[in-house]
Design a protein around this motif. Sequence first.
Motif, PDB file in Angstrom:
ATOM      1  N   GLY A 127       0.812  -1.215   0.000  1.00 39.89           N
ATOM      2  CA  GLY A 127       0.000   0.000   0.000  1.00 39.89           C
ATOM      3  C   GLY A 127       0.846   1.266   0.000  1.00 39.89           C
ATOM      4  O   GLY A 127       2.066   1.223   0.113  1.00 39.89           O
ATOM      5  N   GLY A 128       0.184   2.416  -0.104  1.00 39.54           N
ATOM      6  CA  GLY A 128       0.913   3.669  -0.261  1.00 39.54           C
ATOM      7  C   GLY A 128       0.913   4.585   0.934  1.00 39.54           C
ATOM      8  O   GLY A 128       1.532   5.648   0.895  1.00 39.54           O
ATOM      9  N   THR A 129       0.281   4.190   2.036  1.00 37.33           N
ATOM     10  CA  THR A 129       0.173   5.089   3.190  1.00 37.33           C
ATOM     11  C   THR A 129       1.530   5.517   3.722  1.00 37.33           C
ATOM     12  O   THR A 129       1.747   6.684   4.035  1.00 37.33           O
ATOM     13  CB  THR A 129      -0.629   4.411   4.318  1.00 37.33           C
ATOM     14  N   ARG A 130       2.452   4.568   3.820  1.00 37.34           N
ATOM     15  CA  ARG A 130       3.804   4.860   4.313  1.00 37.34           C
ATOM     16  C   ARG A 130       4.822   4.624   3.202  1.00 37.34           C
ATOM     17  O   ARG A 130       5.869   4.051   3.415  1.00 37.34           O
ATOM     18  CB  ARG A 130       4.109   4.006   5.541  1.00 37.34           C
ATOM     19  N   SER A 131       4.469   5.098   2.000  1.00 35.87           N
ATOM     20  CA  SER A 131       5.336   4.971   0.816  1.00 35.87           C
ATOM     21  C   SER A 131       5.634   3.526   0.460  1.00 35.87           C
ATOM     22  O   SER A 131       6.591   3.245  -0.249  1.00 35.87           O
ATOM     23  CB  SER A 131       6.664   5.730   1.031  1.00 35.87           C
ATOM     24  N   GLY A 132       4.824   2.588   0.939  1.00 35.02           N
ATOM     25  CA  GLY A 132       5.042   1.182   0.624  1.00 35.02           C
ATOM     26  C   GLY A 132       6.188   0.546   1.387  1.00 35.02           C
ATOM     27  O   GLY A 132       6.617  -0.566   1.064  1.00 35.02           O
TER      28      GLY A 132
ATOM     29  N   TYR B 111      18.484   1.941  13.561  1.00 33.53           N
ATOM     30  CA  TYR B 111      17.597   2.868  12.863  1.00 33.53           C
ATOM     31  C   TYR B 111      16.468   2.123  12.152  1.00 33.53           C
ATOM     32  O   TYR B 111      16.664   1.027  11.645  1.00 33.53           O
ATOM     33  CB  TYR B 111      18.385   3.648  11.808  1.00 33.53           C
ATOM     34  N   GLY B 112      15.289   2.764  12.095  1.00 32.75           N
ATOM     35  CA  GLY B 112      14.208   2.156  11.338  1.00 32.75           C
ATOM     36  C   GLY B 112      12.896   2.903  11.431  1.00 32.75           C
ATOM     37  O   GLY B 112      12.751   3.868  12.191  1.00 32.75           O
ATOM     38  N   TRP B 113      11.940   2.422  10.639  1.00 27.86           N
ATOM     39  CA  TRP B 113      10.581   2.978  10.600  1.00 27.86           C
ATOM     40  C   TRP B 113       9.578   1.966  11.160  1.00 27.86           C
ATOM     41  O   TRP B 113       8.400   2.025  10.865  1.00 27.86           O
ATOM     42  CB  TRP B 113      10.183   3.309   9.164  1.00 27.86           C
ATOM     43  N   GLY B 114      10.056   1.031  11.940  1.00 26.69           N
ATOM     44  CA  GLY B 114       9.200  -0.062  12.397  1.00 26.69           C
ATOM     45  C   GLY B 114       8.343   0.275  13.602  1.00 26.69           C
ATOM     46  O   GLY B 114       8.139   1.420  13.978  1.00 26.69           O
ATOM     47  N   ASP B 115       7.848  -0.795  14.202  1.00 30.60           N
ATOM     48  CA  ASP B 115       6.951  -0.729  15.352  1.00 30.60           C
ATOM     49  C   ASP B 115       7.664  -0.072  16.536  1.00 30.60           C
ATOM     50  O   ASP B 115       8.736  -0.525  16.955  1.00 30.60           O
ATOM     51  CB  ASP B 115       6.528  -2.156  15.712  1.00 30.60           C
ATOM     52  N   THR B 116       7.090   0.971  17.076  1.00 29.13           N
ATOM     53  CA  THR B 116       7.717   1.697  18.177  1.00 29.13           C
ATOM     54  C   THR B 116       7.220   1.263  19.547  1.00 29.13           C
ATOM     55  O   THR B 116       7.719   1.733  20.568  1.00 29.13           O
ATOM     56  CB  THR B 116       7.469   3.219  18.026  1.00 29.13           C
ATOM     57  N   THR B 117       6.243   0.364  19.586  1.00 24.27           N
ATOM     58  CA  THR B 117       5.683  -0.073  20.873  1.00 24.27           C
ATOM     59  C   THR B 117       5.670  -1.585  21.042  1.00 24.27           C
ATOM     60  O   THR B 117       5.473  -2.080  22.154  1.00 24.27           O
ATOM     61  CB  THR B 117       4.230   0.427  21.034  1.00 24.27           C
ATOM     62  N   GLY B 118       5.831  -2.316  19.952  1.00 24.16           N
ATOM     63  CA  GLY B 118       5.713  -3.762  20.018  1.00 24.16           C
ATOM     64  C   GLY B 118       4.290  -4.236  19.835  1.00 24.16           C
ATOM     65  O   GLY B 118       4.005  -5.431  19.918  1.00 24.16           O
ATOM     66  N   SER B 119       3.379  -3.302  19.558  1.00 23.48           N
ATOM     67  CA  SER B 119       1.966  -3.669  19.405  1.00 23.48           C
ATOM     68  C   SER B 119       1.382  -3.186  18.087  1.00 23.48           C
ATOM     69  O   SER B 119       0.181  -2.961  17.977  1.00 23.48           O
ATOM     70  CB  SER B 119       1.151  -3.108  20.574  1.00 23.48           C
ATOM     71  N   GLY B 120       2.241  -2.976  17.091  1.00 23.09           N
ATOM     72  CA  GLY B 120       1.761  -2.599  15.760  1.00 23.09           C
ATOM     73  C   GLY B 120       1.652  -1.120  15.497  1.00 23.09           C
ATOM     74  O   GLY B 120       0.966  -0.719  14.561  1.00 23.09           O
ATOM     75  N   SER B 121       2.332  -0.283  16.286  1.00 15.72           N
ATOM     76  CA  SER B 121       2.313   1.172  16.066  1.00 15.72           C
ATOM     77  C   SER B 121       3.511   1.552  15.203  1.00 15.72           C
ATOM     78  O   SER B 121       4.588   1.889  15.719  1.00 15.72           O
ATOM     79  CB  SER B 121       2.362   1.916  17.404  1.00 15.72           C
ATOM     80  N   TYR B 122       3.326   1.494  13.888  1.00 14.58           N
ATOM     81  CA  TYR B 122       4.430   1.733  12.965  1.00 14.58           C
ATOM     82  C   TYR B 122       4.743   3.215  12.826  1.00 14.58           C
ATOM     83  O   TYR B 122       3.841   4.057  12.744  1.00 14.58           O
ATOM     84  CB  TYR B 122       4.129   1.107  11.605  1.00 14.58           C
ATOM     85  N   ALA B 123       6.034   3.515  12.801  1.00 10.56           N
ATOM     86  CA  ALA B 123       6.477   4.904  12.730  1.00 10.56           C
ATOM     87  C   ALA B 123       6.293   5.470  11.326  1.00 10.56           C
ATOM     88  O   ALA B 123       6.490   4.774  10.339  1.00 10.56           O
ATOM     89  CB  ALA B 123       7.943   5.005  13.134  1.00 10.56           C
ATOM     90  N   ARG B 124       5.932   6.741  11.271  1.00  7.99           N
ATOM     91  CA  ARG B 124       5.865   7.445   9.992  1.00  7.99           C
ATOM     92  C   ARG B 124       7.212   8.079   9.678  1.00  7.99           C
ATOM     93  O   ARG B 124       7.589   8.231   8.526  1.00  7.99           O
ATOM     94  CB  ARG B 124       4.788   8.524  10.070  1.00  7.99           C
ATOM     95  N   THR B 125       7.952   8.453  10.745  1.00  7.99           N
ATOM     96  CA  THR B 125       9.243   9.108  10.578  1.00  7.99           C
ATOM     97  C   THR B 125      10.365   8.197  11.082  1.00  7.99           C
ATOM     98  O   THR B 125      10.149   7.309  11.902  1.00  7.99           O
ATOM     99  CB  THR B 125       9.294  10.431  11.354  1.00  7.99           C
ATOM    100  N   LEU B 126      11.564   8.426  10.583  1.00  8.49           N
ATOM    101  CA  LEU B 126      12.716   7.623  10.956  1.00  8.49           C
ATOM    102  C   LEU B 126      13.024   7.787  12.443  1.00  8.49           C
ATOM    103  O   LEU B 126      13.069   8.895  12.966  1.00  8.49           O
ATOM    104  CB  LEU B 126      13.928   8.044  10.122  1.00  8.49           C
ATOM    105  N   HIS B 127      13.227   6.651  13.106  1.00 10.80           N
ATOM    106  CA  HIS B 127      13.591   6.634  14.524  1.00 10.80           C
ATOM    107  C   HIS B 127      14.943   5.949  14.708  1.00 10.80           C
ATOM    108  O   HIS B 127      15.380   5.167  13.864  1.00 10.80           O
ATOM    109  CB  HIS B 127      12.543   5.886  15.353  1.00 10.80           C
ATOM    110  N   ALA B 128      15.583   6.247  15.830  1.00  7.35           N
ATOM    111  CA  ALA B 128      16.817   5.563  16.207  1.00  7.35           C
ATOM    112  C   ALA B 128      16.788   5.312  17.702  1.00  7.35           C
ATOM    113  O   ALA B 128      16.189   6.075  18.467  1.00  7.35           O
ATOM    114  CB  ALA B 128      18.043   6.401  15.841  1.00  7.35           C
TER     115      ALA B 128
END
Length: 276
Positions: free
Chosen positions: A60-65, A171-188
């Motif tokens: 999908g395109g919500t988070r640029s795929g 570094y990544g754009w993945g889950d920030t809570t462990g419960s499916g809350s995917y990041a929109r911005t880059l985190h480290a």
Amino acid sequence: MRRPFARSWTGVLATAAAAAALPLASPAPAAADSVVIGGSPVRISESPWVVALSSRDRFGGTRSGQFCGAVVVERTTVLTAAHCLSEGVLGVPLSRVSDLRVIAGRGDLSTSEGKEIPVREARVNPEYDGDTNSGDFAALTLAEPLPESYVIGMAGSGDPAYAAGTQAAVYGWGDTTGSGSYARTLHAARVQVLPDTVCEKAYPGSADGKYSATTMLCAGEMDGRRDACQGDSGGPLVAEGRLIGLVSWGSGCGRPGRPGVYTRVSDVVRMMGGRA
């Protein structure tokens, strides 16, 4: 995670037209798949070597795929996790993904900043073992070069950045809570390199995988808190300005006694013929 990188690698050109398929809302769960727990947003301009793998057809395109991370090691070469290119993650064989791209210079996945570059070729480590997770890396060749400033150096064998206690960042754009809350911005997240004995004890061999100090690297915090998670797979672990690991696998996210396991980049360097 044996032989020179260029010998016996399987080249896979992702140029076939993709079959009609339902886009996946988020990366499919995988034992080796890991977003950044306990981290904070960072500017992509300060870490331009961090890039995202993308397929809008599949995700999908919500988070640029975006579905995995990757890292620039040469102007036309990025590294990622081998399992990111598996049918278990993509939902179809890689050859049926016609829009595989690397997104560079885009910290916020909801924007159009940066560049989306088609992947010309994907080479998956033929020695990757999906049962143990050993050898979990792949090299992608880009259709056009990135600026030299986007390239990060790789730490070879014996580099002091691998020493236990070394401070590192994942570094990544993945889950920030462990419960499916995917990041929109880059985190480290700040983590530390842990002794191999810690991961050998944590992962002696199970359905999750088996730790091997030859091909893997252990990093995190003994009490959990900071870790990679779903969606971060293939992203970089950096210490002392050099790439030392690729997000590979673990048990849960940020769990005490279950540190993150990374592909050891010195093993990748060896297979690439020593080009650190």
